[in-house]
Scaffold this motif. Structure first.
Motif, PDB file in Angstrom:
ATOM      1  N   MET A  80       0.851  -1.172   0.000  1.00 48.39           N
ATOM      2  CA  MET A  80       0.000   0.000   0.000  1.00 48.39           C
ATOM      3  C   MET A  80       0.890   1.227   0.000  1.00 48.39           C
ATOM      4  O   MET A  80       1.103   1.849   1.005  1.00 48.39           O
ATOM      5  N   SER A  81       1.430   1.563  -1.136  1.00 54.42           N
ATOM      6  CA  SER A  81       2.326   2.702  -1.252  1.00 54.42           C
ATOM      7  C   SER A  81       1.654   3.783  -2.081  1.00 54.42           C
ATOM      8  O   SER A  81       1.294   3.565  -3.232  1.00 54.42           O
ATOM      9  N   ILE A  82       1.482   4.947  -1.465  1.00 60.50           N
ATOM     10  CA  ILE A  82       0.849   6.074  -2.145  1.00 60.50           C
ATOM     11  C   ILE A  82       1.854   7.222  -2.179  1.00 60.50           C
ATOM     12  O   ILE A  82       2.374   7.619  -1.140  1.00 60.50           O
ATOM     13  N   PRO A  83       2.165   7.758  -3.355  1.00 58.33           N
ATOM     14  CA  PRO A  83       3.084   8.890  -3.415  1.00 58.33           C
ATOM     15  C   PRO A  83       2.566  10.068  -2.585  1.00 58.33           C
ATOM     16  O   PRO A  83       1.362  10.313  -2.514  1.00 58.33           O
ATOM     17  N   SER A  84       3.474  10.803  -1.955  1.00 57.43           N
ATOM     18  CA  SER A  84       3.075  11.887  -1.060  1.00 57.43           C
ATOM     19  C   SER A  84       2.288  12.973  -1.774  1.00 57.43           C
ATOM     20  O   SER A  84       1.430  13.605  -1.172  1.00 57.43           O
ATOM     21  N   ASP A  85       2.530  13.202  -3.062  1.00 59.90           N
ATOM     22  CA  ASP A  85       1.775  14.233  -3.768  1.00 59.90           C
ATOM     23  C   ASP A  85       0.314  13.838  -3.943  1.00 59.90           C
ATOM     24  O   ASP A  85      -0.562  14.681  -4.043  1.00 59.90           O
ATOM     25  N   ARG A  86       0.007  12.559  -3.920  1.00 53.49           N
ATOM     26  CA  ARG A  86      -1.381  12.072  -4.016  1.00 53.49           C
ATOM     27  C   ARG A  86      -2.108  12.171  -2.683  1.00 53.49           C
ATOM     28  O   ARG A  86      -3.324  12.247  -2.643  1.00 53.49           O
ATOM     29  N   GLN A  87      -1.357  12.191  -1.584  1.00 52.86           N
ATOM     30  CA  GLN A  87      -1.975  12.238  -0.265  1.00 52.86           C
ATOM     31  C   GLN A  87      -2.718  13.548  -0.033  1.00 52.86           C
ATOM     32  O   GLN A  87      -3.666  13.599   0.727  1.00 52.86           O
ATOM     33  N   SER A  88      -2.317  14.631  -0.699  1.00 46.68           N
ATOM     34  CA  SER A  88      -2.989  15.911  -0.519  1.00 46.68           C
ATOM     35  C   SER A  88      -4.367  15.925  -1.165  1.00 46.68           C
ATOM     36  O   SER A  88      -5.158  16.824  -0.907  1.00 46.68           O
ATOM     37  N   GLU A  89      -4.664  14.928  -1.992  1.00 51.61           N
ATOM     38  CA  GLU A  89      -5.939  14.860  -2.689  1.00 51.61           C
ATOM     39  C   GLU A  89      -6.984  14.024  -1.953  1.00 51.61           C
ATOM     40  O   GLU A  89      -8.088  13.861  -2.439  1.00 51.61           O
ATOM     41  N   VAL A  90      -6.643  13.492  -0.794  1.00 48.18           N
ATOM     42  CA  VAL A  90      -7.570  12.590  -0.118  1.00 48.18           C
ATOM     43  C   VAL A  90      -8.701  13.367   0.556  1.00 48.18           C
ATOM     44  O   VAL A  90      -8.510  14.490   1.011  1.00 48.18           O
ATOM     45  N   PRO A  91      -9.893  12.751   0.620  1.00 51.86           N
ATOM     46  CA  PRO A  91     -11.006  13.372   1.327  1.00 51.86           C
ATOM     47  C   PRO A  91     -10.672  13.517   2.815  1.00 51.86           C
ATOM     48  O   PRO A  91     -10.040  12.647   3.405  1.00 51.86           O
ATOM     49  N   VAL A  92     -11.103  14.617   3.400  1.00 52.14           N
ATOM     50  CA  VAL A  92     -10.797  14.915   4.799  1.00 52.14           C
ATOM     51  C   VAL A  92     -12.071  15.275   5.538  1.00 52.14           C
ATOM     52  O   VAL A  92     -12.986  15.876   4.985  1.00 52.14           O
TER      53      VAL A  92
ATOM     54  N   VAL B 232      -6.392   6.326   3.509  1.00 56.84           N
ATOM     55  CA  VAL B 232      -7.554   6.862   2.793  1.00 56.84           C
ATOM     56  C   VAL B 232      -7.262   6.941   1.297  1.00 56.84           C
ATOM     57  O   VAL B 232      -8.112   6.587   0.477  1.00 56.84           O
ATOM     58  N   ALA B 233      -6.063   7.371   0.929  1.00 60.34           N
ATOM     59  CA  ALA B 233      -5.707   7.426  -0.494  1.00 60.34           C
ATOM     60  C   ALA B 233      -5.826   6.042  -1.115  1.00 60.34           C
ATOM     61  O   ALA B 233      -6.403   5.877  -2.200  1.00 60.34           O
ATOM     62  N   TRP B 234      -5.312   5.038  -0.435  1.00 59.64           N
ATOM     63  CA  TRP B 234      -5.360   3.668  -0.952  1.00 59.64           C
ATOM     64  C   TRP B 234      -6.799   3.138  -0.972  1.00 59.64           C
ATOM     65  O   TRP B 234      -7.240   2.548  -1.963  1.00 59.64           O
ATOM     66  N   LEU B 235      -7.533   3.338   0.123  1.00 60.76           N
ATOM     67  CA  LEU B 235      -8.913   2.846   0.195  1.00 60.76           C
ATOM     68  C   LEU B 235      -9.800   3.510  -0.852  1.00 60.76           C
ATOM     69  O   LEU B 235     -10.674   2.858  -1.439  1.00 60.76           O
ATOM     70  N   THR B 236      -9.575   4.779  -1.109  1.00 65.02           N
ATOM     71  CA  THR B 236     -10.334   5.484  -2.141  1.00 65.02           C
ATOM     72  C   THR B 236     -10.069   4.845  -3.503  1.00 65.02           C
ATOM     73  O   THR B 236     -10.989   4.654  -4.296  1.00 65.02           O
ATOM     74  N   GLN B 237      -8.822   4.479  -3.760  1.00 63.69           N
ATOM     75  CA  GLN B 237      -8.493   3.796  -5.014  1.00 63.69           C
ATOM     76  C   GLN B 237      -9.195   2.447  -5.115  1.00 63.69           C
ATOM     77  O   GLN B 237      -9.470   1.981  -6.219  1.00 63.69           O
ATOM     78  N   GLN B 238      -9.497   1.836  -3.969  1.00 59.92           N
ATOM     79  CA  GLN B 238     -10.179   0.544  -3.953  1.00 59.92           C
ATOM     80  C   GLN B 238     -11.702   0.707  -4.044  1.00 59.92           C
ATOM     81  O   GLN B 238     -12.436  -0.270  -4.040  1.00 59.92           O
ATOM     82  N   GLY B 239     -12.176   1.956  -4.073  1.00 62.10           N
ATOM     83  CA  GLY B 239     -13.605   2.218  -4.237  1.00 62.10           C
ATOM     84  C   GLY B 239     -14.364   2.479  -2.952  1.00 62.10           C
ATOM     85  O   GLY B 239     -15.597   2.556  -2.974  1.00 62.10           O
ATOM     86  N   PHE B 240     -13.678   2.654  -1.830  1.00 63.25           N
ATOM     87  CA  PHE B 240     -14.349   2.904  -0.560  1.00 63.25           C
ATOM     88  C   PHE B 240     -14.614   4.396  -0.358  1.00 63.25           C
ATOM     89  O   PHE B 240     -13.820   5.241  -0.772  1.00 63.25           O
ATOM     90  N   ASP B 241     -15.746   4.704   0.296  1.00 63.11           N
ATOM     91  CA  ASP B 241     -16.118   6.076   0.632  1.00 63.11           C
ATOM     92  C   ASP B 241     -15.588   6.376   2.035  1.00 63.11           C
ATOM     93  O   ASP B 241     -16.246   6.070   3.038  1.00 63.11           O
ATOM     94  N   VAL B 242     -14.375   6.908   2.098  1.00 63.80           N
ATOM     95  CA  VAL B 242     -13.687   7.150   3.364  1.00 63.80           C
ATOM     96  C   VAL B 242     -13.111   8.563   3.375  1.00 63.80           C
ATOM     97  O   VAL B 242     -12.959   9.194   2.329  1.00 63.80           O
ATOM     98  N   ALA B 243     -12.788   9.045   4.579  1.00 61.44           N
ATOM     99  CA  ALA B 243     -12.170  10.353   4.738  1.00 61.44           C
ATOM    100  C   ALA B 243     -11.168  10.307   5.876  1.00 61.44           C
ATOM    101  O   ALA B 243     -11.398   9.640   6.891  1.00 61.44           O
ATOM    102  N   ASN B 244     -10.081  11.019   5.710  1.00 62.97           N
ATOM    103  CA  ASN B 244      -9.063  11.119   6.741  1.00 62.97           C
ATOM    104  C   ASN B 244      -9.573  12.036   7.857  1.00 62.97           C
ATOM    105  O   ASN B 244     -10.047  13.135   7.594  1.00 62.97           O
ATOM    106  N   VAL B 245      -9.469  11.574   9.091  1.00 67.18           N
ATOM    107  CA  VAL B 245      -9.842  12.412  10.230  1.00 67.18           C
ATOM    108  C   VAL B 245      -8.652  13.323  10.521  1.00 67.18           C
ATOM    109  O   VAL B 245      -7.628  12.883  11.030  1.00 67.18           O
ATOM    110  N   GLU B 246      -8.802  14.579  10.151  1.00 67.08           N
ATOM    111  CA  GLU B 246      -7.725  15.556  10.270  1.00 67.08           C
ATOM    112  C   GLU B 246      -7.268  15.700  11.728  1.00 67.08           C
ATOM    113  O   GLU B 246      -8.079  15.872  12.623  1.00 67.08           O
ATOM    114  N   GLY B 247      -5.975  15.579  11.931  1.00 66.58           N
ATOM    115  CA  GLY B 247      -5.416  15.703  13.272  1.00 66.58           C
ATOM    116  C   GLY B 247      -5.459  14.429  14.085  1.00 66.58           C
ATOM    117  O   GLY B 247      -4.905  14.368  15.177  1.00 66.58           O
TER     118      GLY B 247
END
Length: 115
Positions: A1-13, A78-93
């Motif tokens: 489960m490797s996600i480039p850091s530039d893709r992490q800024s695009e994750v739902p929060v 969250v970046a990886w799960l979103t790619q797998q089709g899951f409706d998830v969001a990162n809990v900020e902080g």
């Protein structure tokens, strides 16, 4: 489960303020972190076990919050799960923000202490 850091800024929060105290969230921290304190209705699936335990994610129409200690690991999850089709969001902080907001905590050994 490797996600480039530039893709992490695009994750739902989402923020802890947008989550109910009794929200069902997925806590991806390690077992010792979980034991120190977690949200009352959280589901514990350590990050390293996530790919093999996808069937344990909540079956809901709502977006599921994914949490770690401060938001870094959960952002990758969250970046990886979103790619797998899951409706998830990162809990900020992460759980630090949860605790700082005065949200309820449970611990495996009595008093809960996350920070």
């Amino acid at each position: 489960m490797s996600i480039p850091s530039d893709r992490q800024s695009e994750v739902p929060v989402t923020t802890v303020e947008h989550l109910a105290d009794d929200a069902v969230i997925v806590d991806i921290r390690e077992p010792n972190e979980w034991a120190a304190g977690h949200a009352p209705n959280a589901i514990h699936i350590p990050l390293g076990e996530l790919p093999s335990r996808l069937d344990e994610l909540p079956d809901t129409d709502d977006t599921v919050g994914i949490v770690c200690r401060s938001g870094g690991r959960s952002s990758r999850a969250v970046a990886w799960l979103t790619q797998q089709g899951f409706d998830v969001a990162n809990v900020e902080g992460g759980m630090r923000a949860w605790q700082s907001a005065g949200k309820p905590l449970e611990g495996e050994h009595g008093d809960a202490f996350v920070l």
